[in-house]
Design an enzyme around this catalytic site. Sequence first.
Site, PDB file in Angstrom:
ATOM      1  CG  ASN A 154      28.863  42.182  44.882  1.00 53.03           C
ATOM      2  OD1 ASN A 154      28.866  43.041  44.009  1.00 53.03           O
ATOM      3  ND2 ASN A 154      29.795  42.124  45.837  1.00 53.03           N
ATOM      4  CE1 TYR A 212      35.338  33.326  38.885  1.00 52.41           C
ATOM      5  CE2 TYR A 212      33.899  31.320  39.298  1.00 52.41           C
ATOM      6  CZ  TYR A 212      34.912  32.393  39.807  1.00 52.41           C
ATOM      7  OH  TYR A 212      35.392  32.536  41.208  1.00 52.41           O
ATOM      8  CD  GLU A 239      38.224  34.753  41.121  1.00 47.71           C
ATOM      9  OE1 GLU A 239      37.115  34.414  41.612  1.00 47.71           O
ATOM     10  OE2 GLU A 239      39.007  35.486  41.333  1.00 47.71           O
ATOM     11  CE1 TYR A 276      35.553  36.650  37.332  1.00 48.33           C
ATOM     12  CE2 TYR A 276      38.147  36.771  37.385  1.00 48.33           C
ATOM     13  CZ  TYR A 276      36.807  36.850  38.141  1.00 48.33           C
ATOM     14  OH  TYR A 276      36.914  36.761  39.533  1.00 48.33           O
ATOM     15  CD  GLU A 282      30.506  37.686  38.191  1.00 53.49           C
ATOM     16  OE1 GLU A 282      30.776  38.611  39.027  1.00 53.49           O
ATOM     17  OE2 GLU A 282      31.110  36.677  37.996  1.00 53.49           O
TER      18      GLU A 282
END
Length: 299
Positions: free
Chosen positions: A72, A113, A122, A124, A223
């Site tokens: 990641n 983000y 959280e 996005y 990402e």
Amino acid sequence: MKMSKFKKVISGTVSALMIASSIPTVASAADQQTRGNIGGFDYEMWNQNGQGQASMTPKAGSFTCSWSNIENFLARMGKNYDSQKKNYKAFGDITLNYDVEYTPKGNSYMCVYGWTRNPLMEYYIVEGWGDWRPPGNDGENKGTVTLNGNTYDIRKTMRYNQPSLDGTATFPQYWSVRKTSGSANNQTNYMKGTISVSKHFEAWEKAGLDMSGTLYEVSLNIEGYRSNGSANVKSISFGASPDTQTDTTVTTPADQGDNGGGMNFGGFGGDNGGGMNFGGFGGDNGGGMNFGGFGGDNG
């Protein structure tokens, strides 16, 4: 992963030198993270287990990054509002303008983000991706909204007893995901646009999502998961931008005749739901971004 406050991270001499000279940060250690502030922009690079090759070169309002053979990887830059402890409405109309050359080769995405606190959430706003559209077929459908000339699906997912900014917690994830990606896999995509961040927040409220928390951050985020890729983020800026294609009308699932779907989101579709435990610009107790894999083989 437990982390210290962002301001503590950048207080050391080494970090100060890195910020001043914009030296590329190259992954070489387990769960390597590099954070800083340059020209008023907060940035962070994260590479799980220091696997493969990853780098980020930050400048004031721009950065380049690349990754290969990683587990990641994340590189992001924006503004951290946490010290002000205010709801997003206190900051007026937040807009983020971007000019990006984005080259995904596999599972990757480009998004805005961030987090809120009290309650913890959280979020996005996904502008483009490689070979997998998050969050897949999972998630609770909350409708659609058209902003800045693009139509987005609004979804809600949940994380249960997972690391977060405030330690292990259960918290929702809110998503606005473009119906059509602004990028294609295995090519360089020239992406330039405006994201009316506050308007997305308003749309989420209209869709019944709780936006009462204090705003933690707004960042442009690149990402990757088990993939290769690169990005040249040529500019990031905050502020008003002409927008003649904004429709803040939210179309609900009932309007669409769609009952949505339940979701147990392991995070961007990994095989075993492993992955990012990311403390998001240095929260008090670390944790943070918790993708369960960011899109594995069957995502």
